[in-house]
Design a protein around this motif. Structure first.
Motif, mmCIF file in Angstrom:
data_model
loop_
_atom_site.group_PDB
_atom_site.id
_atom_site.type_symbol
_atom_site.label_atom_id
_atom_site.label_comp_id
_atom_site.label_asym_id
_atom_site.label_seq_id
_atom_site.Cartn_x
_atom_site.Cartn_y
_atom_site.Cartn_z
ATOM 1 N N LYS A 172 0.809 -1.219 0.000
ATOM 2 C CA LYS A 172 0.000 0.000 0.000
ATOM 3 C C LYS A 172 0.841 1.268 0.000
ATOM 4 O O LYS A 172 0.400 2.311 -0.499
ATOM 5 C CB LYS A 172 -0.944 -0.009 1.210
ATOM 6 C CG LYS A 172 -2.028 -1.074 1.126
ATOM 7 C CD LYS A 172 -2.968 -1.017 2.313
ATOM 8 C CE LYS A 172 -4.065 -2.079 2.199
ATOM 9 N NZ LYS A 172 -4.994 -2.039 3.357
ATOM 10 N N THR A 173 2.026 1.195 0.555
ATOM 11 C CA THR A 173 2.877 2.384 0.610
ATOM 12 C C THR A 173 3.888 2.430 -0.530
ATOM 13 O O THR A 173 4.321 3.491 -0.944
ATOM 14 C CB THR A 173 3.628 2.447 1.952
ATOM 15 O OG1 THR A 173 4.391 1.233 2.127
ATOM 16 C CG2 THR A 173 2.641 2.598 3.107
ATOM 17 N N ASN A 174 4.263 1.246 -1.022
ATOM 18 C CA ASN A 174 5.198 1.166 -2.139
ATOM 19 C C ASN A 174 4.520 0.404 -3.274
ATOM 20 O O ASN A 174 4.505 -0.814 -3.303
ATOM 21 C CB ASN A 174 6.490 0.466 -1.720
ATOM 22 C CG ASN A 174 7.511 0.407 -2.842
ATOM 23 O OD1 ASN A 174 7.265 0.833 -3.969
ATOM 24 N ND2 ASN A 174 8.690 -0.136 -2.544
ATOM 25 N N LYS A 175 3.925 1.150 -4.199
ATOM 26 C CA LYS A 175 3.125 0.554 -5.259
ATOM 27 C C LYS A 175 3.939 -0.331 -6.211
ATOM 28 O O LYS A 175 3.370 -1.072 -7.013
ATOM 29 C CB LYS A 175 2.434 1.661 -6.065
ATOM 30 C CG LYS A 175 1.506 2.547 -5.235
ATOM 31 C CD LYS A 175 0.365 1.747 -4.616
ATOM 32 C CE LYS A 175 -0.581 2.650 -3.849
ATOM 33 N NZ LYS A 175 -1.697 1.900 -3.232
ATOM 34 N N ASN A 176 5.251 -0.251 -6.135
ATOM 35 C CA ASN A 176 6.092 -1.071 -7.009
ATOM 36 C C ASN A 176 6.520 -2.383 -6.350
ATOM 37 O O ASN A 176 7.165 -3.210 -6.989
ATOM 38 C CB ASN A 176 7.336 -0.281 -7.424
ATOM 39 C CG ASN A 176 6.984 0.904 -8.307
ATOM 40 O OD1 ASN A 176 6.156 0.794 -9.204
ATOM 41 N ND2 ASN A 176 7.614 2.049 -8.040
ATOM 42 N N LYS A 177 6.141 -2.541 -5.083
ATOM 43 C CA LYS A 177 6.543 -3.741 -4.345
ATOM 44 C C LYS A 177 5.421 -4.772 -4.354
ATOM 45 O O LYS A 177 4.339 -4.543 -3.808
ATOM 46 C CB LYS A 177 6.904 -3.384 -2.900
ATOM 47 C CG LYS A 177 7.341 -4.591 -2.071
ATOM 48 C CD LYS A 177 7.599 -4.185 -0.625
ATOM 49 C CE LYS A 177 7.971 -5.420 0.212
ATOM 50 N NZ LYS A 177 8.140 -5.067 1.649
ATOM 51 N N LEU A 178 5.683 -5.911 -4.983
ATOM 52 C CA LEU A 178 4.712 -6.997 -5.014
ATOM 53 C C LEU A 178 4.777 -7.773 -3.704
ATOM 54 O O LEU A 178 5.802 -8.346 -3.365
ATOM 55 C CB LEU A 178 5.004 -7.944 -6.190
ATOM 56 C CG LEU A 178 4.106 -9.173 -6.314
ATOM 57 C CD1 LEU A 178 2.664 -8.774 -6.626
ATOM 58 C CD2 LEU A 178 4.638 -10.126 -7.382
ATOM 59 N N ASN A 179 3.666 -7.775 -2.972
ATOM 60 C CA ASN A 179 3.635 -8.505 -1.703
ATOM 61 C C ASN A 179 3.252 -9.975 -1.898
ATOM 62 O O ASN A 179 3.893 -10.867 -1.359
ATOM 63 C CB ASN A 179 2.641 -7.853 -0.737
ATOM 64 C CG ASN A 179 3.210 -6.617 -0.073
ATOM 65 O OD1 ASN A 179 4.419 -6.416 -0.062
ATOM 66 N ND2 ASN A 179 2.338 -5.780 0.472
#
Length: 208
Positions: A172-179
């Motif tokens: 949610k805070t880093n849109k480029n990070k796939l969780n």
């Protein structure tokens, strides 16, 4: 491995569909649905929503059933398959058990007989198997009508044609990070046009 690189589709004995579903669920739980046993997909963690119905994950029930799309008016998915002998629903929602009617889907022995392919296909994807295709595209999610990025994994070899679909969940805070990759469904392709459409989609989405 006996069926074009995958395990042979199971011949499911005639009986209560929920009993059969629970039996296959207990097997898939140990290889995919259980968090501790669940594999990753090319390093990405896989998420399966913990919605439980009758002791089974809702996404599992979705994967072993299908929407009533009037297949019975043309040809059944299990035509010329042993599953057709024991099939009671014939793809009609009105013939489904109560649990599947609540989901507005009809249980499918054809899909159930191949549900064990999920971890097998993921394993091949991690090994960069020659029969694996992986791509992503933006689509509306059928459950909430929101636009999401979907990750698709397809194994196609001879008569074996199987796809697994995930939603990509980003931080949610880093849109480029796939969780996580949120598991949505998995099923064998049986309609020729769907196979053609997926081929075209793959080419379009992977074109550089």
């Amino acid at each position: 491995m006996e069926y074009y690189g995958l395990s042979k589709p199971k011949v499911l004995a005639k009986g209560n569909i929920l009993d059969l579903a629970l039996e296959e669920y207990s097997i898939l739980y140990k290889t995919f649905l259980d968090y501790e046993a669940r594999p990753t997909l090319q390093g990405a963690k896989i998420f399966v929503k913990n919605d439980i119905i009758q002791g089974m994950h809702e996404r599992y029930l979705h994967s072993i059933s299908l929407a009533d799309k009037k297949y019975y008016k043309a040809i059944l998915p299990c035509t010329n398959e042993e599953a057709s002998i024991n099939c009671i629903t014939k793809c009609k929602l009105e013939n489904s058990t109560f649990i599947f009617q609540r989901l507005k889907r009809t249980e499918c022995l054809y899909r159930l007989s191949r549900i064990q392919w999920i971890p097998e296909v993921i394993k091949y994807a991690n090994e960069n198997n020659e029969f694996i295709k992986i791509w992503r595209n933006e689509q509306k999610d059928e459950t909430n009508e929101k636009w999401v990025w979907k990750r698709k994994v397809r194994y196609k070899n001879g008569l074996a044609d199987f796809i697994i679909i995930f939603n990509e969940l980003y931080d949610k805070t880093n849109k480029n990070k796939l969780n996580y990759l949120d598991f949505r469904t998995a099923y064998p392709i049986f309609l020729p046009q769907e196979g053609v459409d997926l081929d075209k989609e793959y080419v379009k989405c992977t074109k550089k």
